[in-house]
Write a protein that holds these residues in place. Structure first.
Motif, PDB file in Angstrom:
ATOM      1  N   TYR A 140       1.060   5.189   1.332  1.00 13.46           N
ATOM      2  CA  TYR A 140       0.572   6.039   2.407  1.00 13.46           C
ATOM      3  C   TYR A 140       1.041   7.469   2.194  1.00 13.46           C
ATOM      4  O   TYR A 140       2.130   7.710   1.688  1.00 13.46           O
ATOM      5  CB  TYR A 140       1.100   5.552   3.768  1.00 13.46           C
ATOM      6  N   ASN A 176       0.826  -1.210   0.000  1.00 13.38           N
ATOM      7  CA  ASN A 176       0.000   0.000   0.000  1.00 13.38           C
ATOM      8  C   ASN A 176       0.857   1.255   0.000  1.00 13.38           C
ATOM      9  O   ASN A 176       1.970   1.260   0.513  1.00 13.38           O
ATOM     10  CB  ASN A 176      -0.889   0.027   1.248  1.00 13.38           C
ATOM     11  N   LYS A 233      -0.712   5.371  12.225  1.00 13.17           N
ATOM     12  CA  LYS A 233      -1.361   5.062  10.953  1.00 13.17           C
ATOM     13  C   LYS A 233      -2.833   5.439  11.090  1.00 13.17           C
ATOM     14  O   LYS A 233      -3.549   4.904  11.935  1.00 13.17           O
ATOM     15  CB  LYS A 233      -1.243   3.581  10.615  1.00 13.17           C
ATOM     16  N   ILE A 234      -3.268   6.377  10.255  1.00 11.02           N
ATOM     17  CA  ILE A 234      -4.629   6.898  10.342  1.00 11.02           C
ATOM     18  C   ILE A 234      -5.367   6.559   9.050  1.00 11.02           C
ATOM     19  O   ILE A 234      -4.893   6.820   7.953  1.00 11.02           O
ATOM     20  CB  ILE A 234      -4.598   8.433  10.551  1.00 11.02           C
ATOM     21  N   GLN A 235      -6.549   5.963   9.228  1.00 11.97           N
ATOM     22  CA  GLN A 235      -7.380   5.615   8.076  1.00 11.97           C
ATOM     23  C   GLN A 235      -8.771   6.155   8.320  1.00 11.97           C
ATOM     24  O   GLN A 235      -9.321   6.020   9.419  1.00 11.97           O
ATOM     25  CB  GLN A 235      -7.404   4.097   7.880  1.00 11.97           C
ATOM     26  N   PHE A 236      -9.327   6.771   7.299  1.00  7.74           N
ATOM     27  CA  PHE A 236     -10.659   7.357   7.391  1.00  7.74           C
ATOM     28  C   PHE A 236     -11.657   6.455   6.671  1.00  7.74           C
ATOM     29  O   PHE A 236     -11.342   5.885   5.634  1.00  7.74           O
ATOM     30  CB  PHE A 236     -10.707   8.747   6.728  1.00  7.74           C
ATOM     31  N   GLU A 237     -12.850   6.379   7.226  1.00  9.84           N
ATOM     32  CA  GLU A 237     -13.957   5.722   6.544  1.00  9.84           C
ATOM     33  C   GLU A 237     -15.154   6.659   6.660  1.00  9.84           C
ATOM     34  O   GLU A 237     -15.648   6.910   7.755  1.00  9.84           O
ATOM     35  CB  GLU A 237     -14.278   4.381   7.195  1.00  9.84           C
ATOM     36  N   GLU A 258      -7.569   9.497  -2.559  1.00  9.10           N
ATOM     37  CA  GLU A 258      -8.423   8.399  -2.103  1.00  9.10           C
ATOM     38  C   GLU A 258      -7.785   7.034  -2.310  1.00  9.10           C
ATOM     39  O   GLU A 258      -8.137   6.077  -1.637  1.00  9.10           O
ATOM     40  CB  GLU A 258      -9.771   8.457  -2.817  1.00  9.10           C
ATOM     41  N   ALA A 285      -3.764   4.154   1.115  1.00 10.23           N
ATOM     42  CA  ALA A 285      -4.311   3.259   2.137  1.00 10.23           C
ATOM     43  C   ALA A 285      -4.491   3.960   3.475  1.00 10.23           C
ATOM     44  O   ALA A 285      -5.153   3.438   4.359  1.00 10.23           O
ATOM     45  CB  ALA A 285      -3.401   2.050   2.305  1.00 10.23           C
ATOM     46  N   GLY A 286      -3.913   5.135   3.627  1.00 10.63           N
ATOM     47  CA  GLY A 286      -4.041   5.873   4.871  1.00 10.63           C
ATOM     48  C   GLY A 286      -2.991   6.964   4.958  1.00 10.63           C
ATOM     49  O   GLY A 286      -2.283   7.251   3.997  1.00 10.63           O
ATOM     50  N   ILE A 287      -2.908   7.534   6.133  1.00  7.20           N
ATOM     51  CA  ILE A 287      -1.970   8.616   6.385  1.00  7.20           C
ATOM     52  C   ILE A 287      -1.082   8.193   7.547  1.00  7.20           C
ATOM     53  O   ILE A 287      -1.572   7.699   8.568  1.00  7.20           O
ATOM     54  CB  ILE A 287      -2.717   9.920   6.729  1.00  7.20           C
ATOM     55  N   HIS A 315      -6.838  12.588   2.809  1.00  7.56           N
ATOM     56  CA  HIS A 315      -7.567  11.368   2.451  1.00  7.56           C
ATOM     57  C   HIS A 315      -8.478  11.619   1.250  1.00  7.56           C
ATOM     58  O   HIS A 315      -8.553  10.810   0.336  1.00  7.56           O
ATOM     59  CB  HIS A 315      -8.392  10.866   3.640  1.00  7.56           C
TER      60      HIS A 315
END
Length: 150
Positions: free
Chosen positions: A96, A94, A143-147, A126, A129-131, A122
């Motif tokens: 990032y 992924n 590791k930050i992921q938004f949904e 898009e 896979a994250g920030i 994000h």
């Protein structure tokens, strides 16, 4: 009775065709999804943040990137701004976005604090896979992921 069956069948076919035509029209007018390709830089200067990421199993792909933004205000005034992405990194599978902690702009580790400072990245990339929020002073990587749920 047969005429009624044919009439109901034709009515159902007409409704289905109108519905399909609406979906097709929506698909035609939808803006295309832009996929931003991240081209790796040939040389990455080794900083504390780069070293920390590499120790944690990430490959740093880029140096700082500037993302220009054009803003139209009230239809007649044009403004310019920009965002900066500190690095892009990958873990083999992924990609990032990497943002470094700033002493002058500390980020509150709350839902609203993270959203206010990082959600824009994000939405901009898009396909990432994250920030990775990297604080080289504290030697931490978040590791930050938004949904986004509707």
């Amino acid at each position: 009775m047969q005429n009624a069956d044919v009439l109901v069948f034709l009515l159902l076919v007409a409704i289905l065709l109108v519905w399909l035509a609406g979906l097709f029209r929506k698909w035609l007018t939808a803006p295309p999804k832009t996929i931003r390709v991240v081209e790796p830089d040939e040389e990455i200067p080794v900083t504390d943040a780069v070293a920390l990421l590499e120790e944690s199993g990430y490959e740093v792909m880029t140096t700082k990137r500037k993302v220009p933004i054009r803003i139209r205000l009230n239809g007649d005034q044009e403004l310019e701004s920009r965002l900066f992405v500190d690095h892009f990194a990958n873990d083999g599978d992924n990609i990032y976005i990497v943002k470094l902690a700033r002493e002058r702009q500390p980020m509150e580790m709350t839902g609203s604090g993270i959203r206010n400072q990082l959600l824009v990245y994000h939405l901009l990339y898009e396909e990432a896979a994250g920030i990775l929020y990297v604080d080289p002073r504290q030697r931490t990587i978040h590791k930050i992921q938004f949904e986004v749920t509707a």
